[in-house]
Write a protein that holds these residues in place. Structure first.
Motif, PDB file in Angstrom:
ATOM      1  N   ILE A   3      36.589  40.780  53.442  1.00 33.34           N
ATOM      2  CA  ILE A   3      37.743  40.601  54.331  1.00 33.34           C
ATOM      3  C   ILE A   3      39.033  40.934  53.595  1.00 33.34           C
ATOM      4  O   ILE A   3      39.945  41.544  54.167  1.00 33.34           O
ATOM      5  CB  ILE A   3      37.777  39.148  54.874  1.00 33.34           C
ATOM      6  CG1 ILE A   3      36.548  38.874  55.723  1.00 33.34           C
ATOM      7  CG2 ILE A   3      39.056  38.887  55.651  1.00 33.34           C
ATOM      8  CD1 ILE A   3      36.466  39.716  56.969  1.00 33.34           C
ATOM      9  N   SER A   4      39.126  40.573  52.314  1.00 38.02           N
ATOM     10  CA  SER A   4      40.342  40.878  51.557  1.00 38.02           C
ATOM     11  C   SER A   4      40.508  42.386  51.376  1.00 38.02           C
ATOM     12  O   SER A   4      41.636  42.899  51.397  1.00 38.02           O
ATOM     13  CB  SER A   4      40.330  40.167  50.202  1.00 38.02           C
ATOM     14  OG  SER A   4      39.262  40.619  49.410  1.00 38.02           O
ATOM     15  N   ILE A  55      33.203  49.821  42.421  1.00 43.63           N
ATOM     16  CA  ILE A  55      34.380  49.033  42.066  1.00 43.63           C
ATOM     17  C   ILE A  55      34.343  47.764  42.908  1.00 43.63           C
ATOM     18  O   ILE A  55      34.759  47.751  44.060  1.00 43.63           O
ATOM     19  CB  ILE A  55      35.681  49.815  42.325  1.00 43.63           C
ATOM     20  CG1 ILE A  55      35.679  51.113  41.545  1.00 43.63           C
ATOM     21  CG2 ILE A  55      36.891  48.976  41.981  1.00 43.63           C
ATOM     22  CD1 ILE A  55      36.820  52.032  41.873  1.00 43.63           C
ATOM     23  N   ARG A  56      33.809  46.712  42.317  1.00 46.60           N
ATOM     24  CA  ARG A  56      33.694  45.450  43.038  1.00 46.60           C
ATOM     25  C   ARG A  56      34.320  44.350  42.195  1.00 46.60           C
ATOM     26  O   ARG A  56      34.115  44.280  40.988  1.00 46.60           O
ATOM     27  CB  ARG A  56      32.241  45.111  43.314  1.00 46.60           C
ATOM     28  CG  ARG A  56      31.620  46.017  44.335  1.00 46.60           C
ATOM     29  CD  ARG A  56      30.220  45.560  44.692  1.00 46.60           C
ATOM     30  NE  ARG A  56      29.673  46.383  45.737  1.00 46.60           N
ATOM     31  CZ  ARG A  56      29.018  47.514  45.518  1.00 46.60           C
ATOM     32  NH1 ARG A  56      28.853  47.952  44.307  1.00 46.60           N
ATOM     33  NH2 ARG A  56      28.546  48.200  46.529  1.00 46.60           N
ATOM     34  N   ALA A  57      35.072  43.504  42.830  1.00 48.31           N
ATOM     35  CA  ALA A  57      35.681  42.364  42.156  1.00 48.31           C
ATOM     36  C   ALA A  57      35.869  41.260  43.175  1.00 48.31           C
ATOM     37  O   ALA A  57      35.918  41.509  44.381  1.00 48.31           O
ATOM     38  CB  ALA A  57      37.027  42.752  41.549  1.00 48.31           C
ATOM     39  N   THR A  58      35.937  40.062  42.706  1.00 47.69           N
ATOM     40  CA  THR A  58      36.248  38.975  43.627  1.00 47.69           C
ATOM     41  C   THR A  58      37.738  39.059  43.929  1.00 47.69           C
ATOM     42  O   THR A  58      38.569  39.130  43.029  1.00 47.69           O
ATOM     43  CB  THR A  58      35.913  37.616  42.997  1.00 47.69           C
ATOM     44  OG1 THR A  58      36.605  37.507  41.749  1.00 47.69           O
ATOM     45  CG2 THR A  58      34.426  37.486  42.772  1.00 47.69           C
ATOM     46  N   GLY A  59      38.067  39.109  45.166  1.00 44.25           N
ATOM     47  CA  GLY A  59      39.463  39.276  45.557  1.00 44.25           C
ATOM     48  C   GLY A  59      39.820  40.741  45.659  1.00 44.25           C
ATOM     49  O   GLY A  59      39.005  41.580  46.021  1.00 44.25           O
ATOM     50  N   ILE A  60      41.038  41.049  45.274  1.00 43.25           N
ATOM     51  CA  ILE A  60      41.557  42.404  45.409  1.00 43.25           C
ATOM     52  C   ILE A  60      41.527  43.094  44.051  1.00 43.25           C
ATOM     53  O   ILE A  60      42.085  42.604  43.081  1.00 43.25           O
ATOM     54  CB  ILE A  60      42.996  42.374  45.965  1.00 43.25           C
ATOM     55  CG1 ILE A  60      42.998  41.702  47.330  1.00 43.25           C
ATOM     56  CG2 ILE A  60      43.563  43.772  46.053  1.00 43.25           C
ATOM     57  CD1 ILE A  60      44.375  41.391  47.844  1.00 43.25           C
ATOM     58  N   SER A  61      40.876  44.234  43.988  1.00 44.80           N
ATOM     59  CA  SER A  61      40.793  45.009  42.761  1.00 44.80           C
ATOM     60  C   SER A  61      41.940  46.011  42.712  1.00 44.80           C
ATOM     61  O   SER A  61      42.181  46.722  43.691  1.00 44.80           O
ATOM     62  CB  SER A  61      39.458  45.759  42.706  1.00 44.80           C
ATOM     63  OG  SER A  61      39.464  46.694  41.664  1.00 44.80           O
ATOM     64  N   PRO A  62      42.660  46.091  41.595  1.00 48.89           N
ATOM     65  CA  PRO A  62      43.750  47.070  41.499  1.00 48.89           C
ATOM     66  C   PRO A  62      43.262  48.516  41.641  1.00 48.89           C
ATOM     67  O   PRO A  62      43.952  49.339  42.233  1.00 48.89           O
ATOM     68  CB  PRO A  62      44.326  46.845  40.101  1.00 48.89           C
ATOM     69  CG  PRO A  62      43.893  45.481  39.708  1.00 48.89           C
ATOM     70  CD  PRO A  62      42.611  45.224  40.416  1.00 48.89           C
TER      71      PRO A  62
END
Length: 99
Positions: A3-4, A55-62
């Motif tokens: 969702i983010s 490119i996966r990260a919790t939240g928003i990845s730069p």
């Protein structure tokens, strides 16, 4: 896609779409929604591509945001540059032969 990621893509696309609409020369008529829709769609595509690449990260990845901005920027630039292009006016035929 999280969702983010979707919310970020919509925000990035809206911002770049508005900037693209603002940059349209006065002589061209583009509907208000076209740059917005193209930018949001391209930003979502950038988010999908970032997830496919890994490119996966919790939240928003730069890196994901950078990819969204790049995709939306290229798409809006293409739309603004090519929208409502008028063919060059044909020069009238000069019968006298003078140039």
């Amino acid at each position: 896609m999280t969702i983010s990621s979707l919310a970020t893509a919509v925000a990035v696309g809206t911002l770049l779409g508005l900037c693209g609409r603002w940059a349209v020369p006065a002589g061209r008529s583009i509907p208000f929604w076209v740059p917005l829709a193209v930018a949001v769609g391209a930003a979502v595509l950038g988010s999908v591509v970032s997830h496919v690449v890994g490119i996966r990260a919790t939240g928003i990845s730069p890196l994901e945001v950078v990819l969204q901005v790049m995709c939306a920027g290229v798409a809006v630039t293409l739309v603004v540059a090519t929208a409502d292009r008028q063919p060059p006016e044909a020069r009238p035929y000069d019968v006298s032969g003078s140039r």
